[in-house]
Enzyme design. Structure first.
Site, PDB file in Angstrom:
ATOM      1  N   ASP A 176      19.747 -12.943 -15.673  1.00 48.14           N
ATOM      2  CA  ASP A 176      18.749 -14.016 -15.660  1.00 48.14           C
ATOM      3  C   ASP A 176      19.341 -15.307 -16.219  1.00 48.14           C
ATOM      4  O   ASP A 176      19.065 -16.400 -15.717  1.00 48.14           O
ATOM      5  CB  ASP A 176      17.521 -13.625 -16.486  1.00 48.14           C
ATOM      6  N   ASP A 199      15.829  -5.550 -19.254  1.00 48.60           N
ATOM      7  CA  ASP A 199      15.781  -6.789 -20.035  1.00 48.60           C
ATOM      8  C   ASP A 199      15.917  -6.415 -21.503  1.00 48.60           C
ATOM      9  O   ASP A 199      15.449  -5.353 -21.930  1.00 48.60           O
ATOM     10  CB  ASP A 199      14.457  -7.522 -19.817  1.00 48.60           C
TER      11      ASP A 199
END
Length: 179
Positions: free
Chosen positions: A149, A131
């Site tokens: 995402d 991330d």
């Protein structure tokens, strides 16, 4: 070159749906490329300001969305890997069976599929998901996320739009045709 033709039954296949698989592949490529850039150019957990509300911050997510179950001891890796694999297979079959006139639903499924596979690649190769997008406002921080995402989120929004607004129209059109 052989012409692709639709197949009937469980493995029904419509060649026009290859474009939706292309969208999934594009989402995977962009996701993996941006994760590679983040992993090679950012220091772990060291925010790089981009905008007054956005940082690039390299983080490793061992859990699910928003680091859910990230400290569960390792079993969650297998759960999320298996779940993503099963859902991806179902979505591929669903996607390939879409009628030619469908647009929103296959786009939604393609984005969710691409995002799921993008994160699955990380889980299988790294043991965690990379991330790096960190949005915040003053002291309110949204959990870091990535392009996969984002694809899943956009796909889910499109799926909800299709379900709650467009499905009714399809049913009404089908009823009119049968009358």
């Amino acid at each position: 070159m052989p012409k692709l033709e639709a197949k009937k039954g469980l493995f029904q296949f419509y060649p026009h749906n290859l474009i939706w698989l292309g969208l999934s592949i594009l989402a995977i490529i962009i996701d993996q490329w941006t994760k590679w850039i983040a992993s090679t150019h950012l220091n772990y957990a060291d925010p790089v300001p981009v905008l007054p509300f956005l940082n690039w911050t390299l983080l490793h997510n061992y859990g699910a969305a928003f680091s859910f179950l990230s400290d569960a001891g390792g079993w969650q890796h297998y759960l999320f890997t298996g779940l993503a694999g099963i859902v991806s297979i179902i979505f591929i079959f669903w996607l390939m069976r879409m009628p030619k006139n469908a647009m929103i639903l296959p786009a939604a499924i393609a984005l969710i599929l691409g995002g799921a596979l993008g994160n699955l690649i990380d889980r299988m190769t790294l043991g965690y998901v990379v991330d790096f997008i960190h949005i915040y406002y003053q002291n309110h921080h949204f959990p870091a996320f990535n392009i996969a995402d984002s694809a899943i989120t956009i796909g889910t929004i499109l799926l909800l739009i299709d379900t709650f607004f467009l499905e009714k129209q399809r049913i009404q059109r089908a009823e009119v045709k049968h009358d």
